[in-house]
Scaffold this motif. Structure first.
Motif, PDB file in Angstrom:
ATOM      1  N   LYS A  30       0.809  -1.216   0.000  1.00  0.00           N
ATOM      2  CA  LYS A  30       0.000   0.000   0.000  1.00  0.00           C
ATOM      3  C   LYS A  30       0.843   1.267   0.000  1.00  0.00           C
ATOM      4  CE  LYS A  30      -1.962  -1.019   3.897  1.00  0.00           C
ATOM      5  NZ  LYS A  30      -1.204  -2.277   4.106  1.00  0.00           N
ATOM      6  N   VAL A  40      -0.160   6.511  -0.326  1.00  0.00           N
ATOM      7  CA  VAL A  40      -0.891   5.275  -0.566  1.00  0.00           C
ATOM      8  C   VAL A  40      -0.964   5.018  -2.065  1.00  0.00           C
ATOM      9  CG1 VAL A  40      -3.095   4.088  -0.297  1.00  0.00           C
ATOM     10  CG2 VAL A  40      -2.233   5.548   1.537  1.00  0.00           C
ATOM     11  N   SER A  70       1.297  -3.897   7.238  1.00  0.00           N
ATOM     12  CA  SER A  70       1.560  -2.462   7.113  1.00  0.00           C
ATOM     13  C   SER A  70       2.980  -2.127   7.522  1.00  0.00           C
ATOM     14  CB  SER A  70       0.585  -1.669   7.993  1.00  0.00           C
ATOM     15  OG  SER A  70       0.869  -0.282   7.939  1.00  0.00           O
ATOM     16  N   GLN A  93      -2.529  -0.885   9.702  1.00  0.00           N
ATOM     17  CA  GLN A  93      -3.311   0.071   8.911  1.00  0.00           C
ATOM     18  C   GLN A  93      -4.054  -0.650   7.798  1.00  0.00           C
ATOM     19  OE1 GLN A  93      -3.049   3.857   9.232  1.00  0.00           O
ATOM     20  NE2 GLN A  93      -2.457   3.054  11.250  1.00  0.00           N
ATOM     21  N   ARG A  94      -5.187  -0.090   7.422  1.00  0.00           N
ATOM     22  CA  ARG A  94      -5.930  -0.540   6.242  1.00  0.00           C
ATOM     23  C   ARG A  94      -6.350   0.691   5.463  1.00  0.00           C
ATOM     24  NH1 ARG A  94     -11.576  -0.052   7.141  1.00  0.00           N
ATOM     25  NH2 ARG A  94     -12.050   0.476   9.310  1.00  0.00           N
ATOM     26  N   ILE A  95      -6.652   0.506   4.202  1.00  0.00           N
ATOM     27  CA  ILE A  95      -7.098   1.631   3.388  1.00  0.00           C
ATOM     28  C   ILE A  95      -8.474   2.085   3.862  1.00  0.00           C
ATOM     29  CG2 ILE A  95      -7.807   2.305   1.055  1.00  0.00           C
ATOM     30  CD1 ILE A  95      -5.544   0.615  -0.019  1.00  0.00           C
ATOM     31  N   ASP A  96      -8.637   3.371   4.007  1.00  0.00           N
ATOM     32  CA  ASP A  96      -9.894   3.964   4.461  1.00  0.00           C
ATOM     33  C   ASP A  96     -10.968   3.757   3.386  1.00  0.00           C
ATOM     34  OD1 ASP A  96     -11.963   5.500   5.401  1.00  0.00           O
ATOM     35  OD2 ASP A  96     -10.781   7.330   5.658  1.00  0.00           O
ATOM     36  N   THR A 103      -4.879   5.868   4.831  1.00  0.00           N
ATOM     37  CA  THR A 103      -5.091   4.672   5.647  1.00  0.00           C
ATOM     38  C   THR A 103      -5.639   5.072   7.010  1.00  0.00           C
ATOM     39  OG1 THR A 103      -2.812   4.712   6.434  1.00  0.00           O
ATOM     40  CG2 THR A 103      -3.287   3.352   4.484  1.00  0.00           C
TER      41      THR A 103
END
Length: 381
Positions: A30, A40, A70, A93-96, A103
């Motif tokens: 990412k 990102v 992440s 973290q993850r993509i929003d 993220t």
């Protein structure tokens, strides 16, 4: 929450701890650096985790699966149980979903079956917000995870091949940025780097009961990575990223209360830090400005710096250039080889450590994403 279960006890016993040393590398697809700024990637490929045979010539990836991971947090967000059968991988973290250009904190750790020199995803467990550093105790009965976005430590039982949640211990608030947690060798204590308030916390561990000591240790600015071997711990203090030289601290664990006894300058932004299995050496990856913009006056090339542990002192042993935005480091079981993750080049450098110093062999293990965390199994005691 899905527990990790053995398939057949006889099959897993037959596999046992691998005869060749294995490492896990968590790889983030990412995040990229754009003129010194982390951005990102649009529509990124899935993150992965790779199982690496460090004993092969040359070392090679022998298995890989898609697992959320992440680069945010110290490069200890993967771990292998002492018997080599279980892997844990945190997803900081993850993509929003509302804005794919950024993220947000995640709250998952993935559980892996590593038997038979393969990787099989067997479940995901809930953690606190922003899980970062992970460690197993050397008995292989407990695992701790530092939750960087909410100031808690997640506690997991490891028993009969299953990983199950016990509780969550509050150690600070979100601003304390708990980053990595590592057990002392006897498992009765654990150290926690508090990146947000420039301190190190101590946990008391009695069986499965985890409590917080009142006293905190004071190393350098923004302690991040941490490694423990025997009666010594070393901590990488990443500083503020403003071009100044940053530091590494050594902690005496031979007496209580634990205490910082030496702090030395190592250069810009020490990220990964690792003691060799025999405790003779410490290696630290130093970004050295390799993550800066091309026109930055602080731009440099990535380094790994190796120090001899001489009692309660660190003596410089040698340096070698590595790639850019370097993350984790791992030693081979005999301490003669060192493996350093390079986010920009998306590979892992292979270095040789001798009594005379350290050198980059020129070999590199190609990875499918930016290698952001690496661990080997710590030998049971």
């Amino acid at each position: 929450m899905t527990p990790f279960r053995h398939l057949l006890a006889t099959a897993l016993l037959a596999a046992g701890p691998a005869s060749a040393q294995l490492a896990l590398s968590g790889n983030d697809n990412k995040a990229v650096l754009d003129r010194g700024v982390t951005r990102v990637v649009p529509n990124p490929a899935p993150d992965t985790v790779a199982l690496i045979d460090l004993g092969a010539t040359p070392p090679a990836v022998i298995a890989e699966v898609q697992v959320s991971h992440s680069v945010v947090g110290p490069p200890y967000s993967v771990a292998i149980s002492p018997d080599g059968r279980i892997g844990l991988v945190s997803s900081n973290q993850r993509i929003d979903p509302a804005n794919p250009a950024r993220t947000v904190p995640d709250n998952r750790v993935t559980v892996l079956d590593l038997s038979n020199r393969a990787i099989r995803v067997v479940g995901a467990l809930e953690t606190g917000a922003g899980p970062a550093g992970i460690s197993f105790n050397r008995a292989g009965t407990l695992a701790l995870i530092a939750n960087r976005a909410d100031g808690t430590i997640s506690v997991f039982r490891v028993r009969d091949g299953q990983v199950t949640p016990l509780n969550r211990v509050t150690m600070g608030n979100a601003a304390s940025e708990l980053s990595h947690v590592a057990f002392t060798q006897d498992g009765s204590r654990a150290l926690v780097t508090r990146n947000g308030d420039n301190s190190i916390g101590v946990l008391n561990i009695d069986g499965e009961t985890v409590t917080v000591q009142e006293r905190q240790l004071t190393p350098g600015v923004r302690p991040y990575g941490l490694s423990i071997n025997g009666t010594v711990a070393v901590v990488a203090n990443i500083g503020r990223g403003t071009g100044d030289a940053d530091t590494v601290s050594l902690i005496d664990l031979s007496r209580e209360p634990f205490r910082v006894v030496e702090t030395i300058s190592v250069g810009q932004t020490p990220e990964g830090i690792q003691l060799s299995p025999d405790g003779r050496f410490m290696a630290v990856t130093v970004m050295n400005g390799s993550n800066k913009a091309p026109d930055s006056p602080f731009l440099g090339r990535g380094l790994v710096r190796v120090y001899r542990i001489d009692g309660l002192a660190m003596r410089h042993h040698g340096d070698a250039e590595v790639g850019g935005w370097a993350q984790g480091a791992a030693f081979s079981a005999d301490g003669r080889r060192l493996f350093v993750q390079n986010m920009i080049e998306r590979n892992i450098s292979v270095l040789e450590v001798t009594d005379q110093g350290v050198r980059n062999t020129g070999q590199a293990i190609a990875m499918s994403g930016g290698p952001a965390a690496i661990r080997t199994a710590e030998a049971p005691r």
